[in-house]
Design a protein around this motif. Structure first.
Motif, PDB file in Angstrom:
ATOM      1  N   LEU A  45       8.801   5.368  -3.229  1.00 58.24           N
ATOM      2  CA  LEU A  45       7.803   5.564  -2.184  1.00 58.24           C
ATOM      3  C   LEU A  45       7.004   4.282  -2.052  1.00 58.24           C
ATOM      4  O   LEU A  45       6.558   3.729  -3.061  1.00 58.24           O
ATOM      5  CB  LEU A  45       6.875   6.724  -2.553  1.00 58.24           C
ATOM      6  CG  LEU A  45       7.565   8.056  -2.864  1.00 58.24           C
ATOM      7  CD1 LEU A  45       6.542   9.073  -3.351  1.00 58.24           C
ATOM      8  CD2 LEU A  45       8.316   8.571  -1.649  1.00 58.24           C
ATOM      9  N   ALA A  46       6.837   3.796  -0.824  1.00 63.40           N
ATOM     10  CA  ALA A  46       6.136   2.530  -0.610  1.00 63.40           C
ATOM     11  C   ALA A  46       5.067   2.694   0.455  1.00 63.40           C
ATOM     12  O   ALA A  46       5.323   3.266   1.517  1.00 63.40           O
ATOM     13  CB  ALA A  46       7.118   1.443  -0.185  1.00 63.40           C
ATOM     14  N   GLN A  47       3.890   2.194   0.152  1.00 64.52           N
ATOM     15  CA  GLN A  47       2.805   2.126   1.134  1.00 64.52           C
ATOM     16  C   GLN A  47       2.518   0.652   1.385  1.00 64.52           C
ATOM     17  O   GLN A  47       2.183  -0.086   0.462  1.00 64.52           O
ATOM     18  CB  GLN A  47       1.547   2.819   0.619  1.00 64.52           C
ATOM     19  CG  GLN A  47       0.414   2.781   1.620  1.00 64.52           C
ATOM     20  CD  GLN A  47      -0.829   3.513   1.138  1.00 64.52           C
ATOM     21  OE1 GLN A  47      -0.831   4.148   0.092  1.00 64.52           O
ATOM     22  NE2 GLN A  47      -1.890   3.416   1.903  1.00 64.52           N
ATOM     23  N   TYR A  48       2.690   0.221   2.649  1.00 67.40           N
ATOM     24  CA  TYR A  48       2.439  -1.178   3.011  1.00 67.40           C
ATOM     25  C   TYR A  48       0.978  -1.353   3.395  1.00 67.40           C
ATOM     26  O   TYR A  48       0.465  -0.652   4.245  1.00 67.40           O
ATOM     27  CB  TYR A  48       3.325  -1.603   4.186  1.00 67.40           C
ATOM     28  CG  TYR A  48       4.717  -1.990   3.758  1.00 67.40           C
ATOM     29  CD1 TYR A  48       5.039  -3.325   3.577  1.00 67.40           C
ATOM     30  CD2 TYR A  48       5.685  -1.029   3.522  1.00 67.40           C
ATOM     31  CE1 TYR A  48       6.318  -3.698   3.168  1.00 67.40           C
ATOM     32  CE2 TYR A  48       6.954  -1.389   3.115  1.00 67.40           C
ATOM     33  CZ  TYR A  48       7.269  -2.726   2.940  1.00 67.40           C
ATOM     34  OH  TYR A  48       8.525  -3.083   2.526  1.00 67.40           O
TER      35      TYR A  48
ATOM     36  N   LEU B  94       6.075 -14.236  -2.942  1.00 70.26           N
ATOM     37  CA  LEU B  94       7.218 -14.843  -2.273  1.00 70.26           C
ATOM     38  C   LEU B  94       8.488 -14.014  -2.414  1.00 70.26           C
ATOM     39  O   LEU B  94       9.235 -13.832  -1.455  1.00 70.26           O
ATOM     40  CB  LEU B  94       7.445 -16.266  -2.811  1.00 70.26           C
ATOM     41  CG  LEU B  94       8.577 -17.058  -2.148  1.00 70.26           C
ATOM     42  CD1 LEU B  94       8.335 -17.202  -0.642  1.00 70.26           C
ATOM     43  CD2 LEU B  94       8.726 -18.421  -2.813  1.00 70.26           C
ATOM     44  N   PHE B  95       8.747 -13.480  -3.617  1.00 67.81           N
ATOM     45  CA  PHE B  95       9.973 -12.695  -3.814  1.00 67.81           C
ATOM     46  C   PHE B  95       9.987 -11.479  -2.894  1.00 67.81           C
ATOM     47  O   PHE B  95      11.030 -11.112  -2.348  1.00 67.81           O
ATOM     48  CB  PHE B  95      10.142 -12.278  -5.282  1.00 67.81           C
ATOM     49  CG  PHE B  95       9.443 -10.992  -5.632  1.00 67.81           C
ATOM     50  CD1 PHE B  95      10.109  -9.783  -5.588  1.00 67.81           C
ATOM     51  CD2 PHE B  95       8.096 -11.000  -5.987  1.00 67.81           C
ATOM     52  CE1 PHE B  95       9.453  -8.595  -5.901  1.00 67.81           C
ATOM     53  CE2 PHE B  95       7.434  -9.820  -6.301  1.00 67.81           C
ATOM     54  CZ  PHE B  95       8.117  -8.615  -6.251  1.00 67.81           C
ATOM     55  N   ALA B  96       8.831 -10.832  -2.705  1.00 70.87           N
ATOM     56  CA  ALA B  96       8.761  -9.661  -1.833  1.00 70.87           C
ATOM     57  C   ALA B  96       9.017 -10.069  -0.392  1.00 70.87           C
ATOM     58  O   ALA B  96       9.786  -9.401   0.324  1.00 70.87           O
ATOM     59  CB  ALA B  96       7.403  -8.980  -1.969  1.00 70.87           C
TER      60      ALA B  96
ATOM     61  N   GLY C  92       3.883 -12.212   4.044  1.00 67.43           N
ATOM     62  CA  GLY C  92       2.610 -11.687   3.574  1.00 67.43           C
ATOM     63  C   GLY C  92       2.661 -10.252   3.082  1.00 67.43           C
ATOM     64  O   GLY C  92       1.696  -9.506   3.227  1.00 67.43           O
ATOM     65  N   VAL C  93       3.773  -9.859   2.475  1.00 64.04           N
ATOM     66  CA  VAL C  93       3.919  -8.479   2.007  1.00 64.04           C
ATOM     67  C   VAL C  93       2.924  -8.172   0.898  1.00 64.04           C
ATOM     68  O   VAL C  93       2.800  -8.914  -0.074  1.00 64.04           O
ATOM     69  CB  VAL C  93       5.359  -8.216   1.500  1.00 64.04           C
ATOM     70  CG1 VAL C  93       5.451  -6.865   0.787  1.00 64.04           C
ATOM     71  CG2 VAL C  93       6.353  -8.292   2.640  1.00 64.04           C
ATOM     72  N   ARG C  94       2.191  -7.105   1.087  1.00 65.26           N
ATOM     73  CA  ARG C  94       1.348  -6.498   0.056  1.00 65.26           C
ATOM     74  C   ARG C  94       1.587  -5.011   0.147  1.00 65.26           C
ATOM     75  O   ARG C  94       1.284  -4.378   1.155  1.00 65.26           O
ATOM     76  CB  ARG C  94      -0.139  -6.790   0.292  1.00 65.26           C
ATOM     77  CG  ARG C  94      -0.612  -8.120  -0.236  1.00 65.26           C
ATOM     78  CD  ARG C  94      -2.131  -8.277  -0.212  1.00 65.26           C
ATOM     79  NE  ARG C  94      -2.779  -7.831   1.022  1.00 65.26           N
ATOM     80  CZ  ARG C  94      -3.444  -6.673   1.195  1.00 65.26           C
ATOM     81  NH1 ARG C  94      -3.564  -5.817   0.211  1.00 65.26           N
ATOM     82  NH2 ARG C  94      -3.999  -6.390   2.358  1.00 65.26           N
ATOM     83  N   SER C  95       2.186  -4.463  -0.879  1.00 59.16           N
ATOM     84  CA  SER C  95       2.479  -3.038  -0.866  1.00 59.16           C
ATOM     85  C   SER C  95       2.290  -2.470  -2.261  1.00 59.16           C
ATOM     86  O   SER C  95       2.123  -3.203  -3.237  1.00 59.16           O
ATOM     87  CB  SER C  95       3.919  -2.788  -0.382  1.00 59.16           C
ATOM     88  OG  SER C  95       4.853  -3.346  -1.287  1.00 59.16           O
ATOM     89  N   GLU C  96       2.304  -1.168  -2.306  1.00 62.59           N
ATOM     90  CA  GLU C  96       2.261  -0.467  -3.586  1.00 62.59           C
ATOM     91  C   GLU C  96       3.403   0.521  -3.564  1.00 62.59           C
ATOM     92  O   GLU C  96       3.641   1.189  -2.550  1.00 62.59           O
ATOM     93  CB  GLU C  96       0.924   0.253  -3.769  1.00 62.59           C
ATOM     94  CG  GLU C  96       0.768   0.853  -5.142  1.00 62.59           C
ATOM     95  CD  GLU C  96      -0.607   1.465  -5.374  1.00 62.59           C
ATOM     96  OE1 GLU C  96      -0.832   1.967  -6.480  1.00 62.59           O
ATOM     97  OE2 GLU C  96      -1.441   1.446  -4.454  1.00 62.59           O
TER      98      GLU C  96
END
Length: 145
Positions: A68-71, A39-41, A49-53
């Motif tokens: 650096l972010a990969q979604y 939720l915070f993301a 529905g954010v899922r990233s690394e």
């Protein structure tokens, strides 16, 4: 209330491992790596529905950072990986290096492409622009005077 500092510059990439390898070759260090979701993301970035690394990369002096972010979800959208340097928006990230020729040689093995040529600004700097992973434009500056 005053600004405290610039904390980092965030860059979305297609392949996080390749981007980490590229910026590590440049001389940056991985400060941390983690998954971001929940939720915070969603609330912070305004997407559902954010899922990233992410990987936080730090310059050797500890003052400059890239996030650096990969979604993984929602999928990243094309942002013009081959737009020219005069495109509106984030222009480029510049790094000071000791040896521009050696740096270019090392980064080319990670897919870097020189956009023009290494140019000399008076007797002070040698400068160039290059394209890195996910189309990121970097500038390199070597002080010569």
């Amino acid at each position: 209330m005053t600004l405290q500092r610039m904390d980092n510059v965030g860059i979305v990439v297609e392949d996080l491992d390749a981007a980490i390898a590229f910026f590590s070759e440049l001389g940056m260090e991985v400060e941390g790596r983690m998954r971001i979701e929940g939720l915070f993301a969603d609330q912070a970035v305004g997407l559902d529905g954010v899922r990233s690394e992410i990987a936080m990369m730090r310059t050797p002096d500890g003052h400059g950072k890239l996030e650096l972010a990969q979604y993984h979800a929602p999928a990243a959208i094309g942002g013009g990986a081959h737009h020219p340097p005069n495109t509106l928006g984030l222009h480029r990230v510049m790094f000071a290096v000791d040896d521009i020729d050696d740096t270019l040689t090392r980064l080319r093995s990670h897919g870097a492409e020189l956009l023009g040529q290494v140019a000399r600004y008076e007797d002070v700097y040698r400068l160039c622009y290059l394209r890195g992973p996910s189309g990121i434009i970097l500038a390199l500056a070597e002080r010569i005077g």
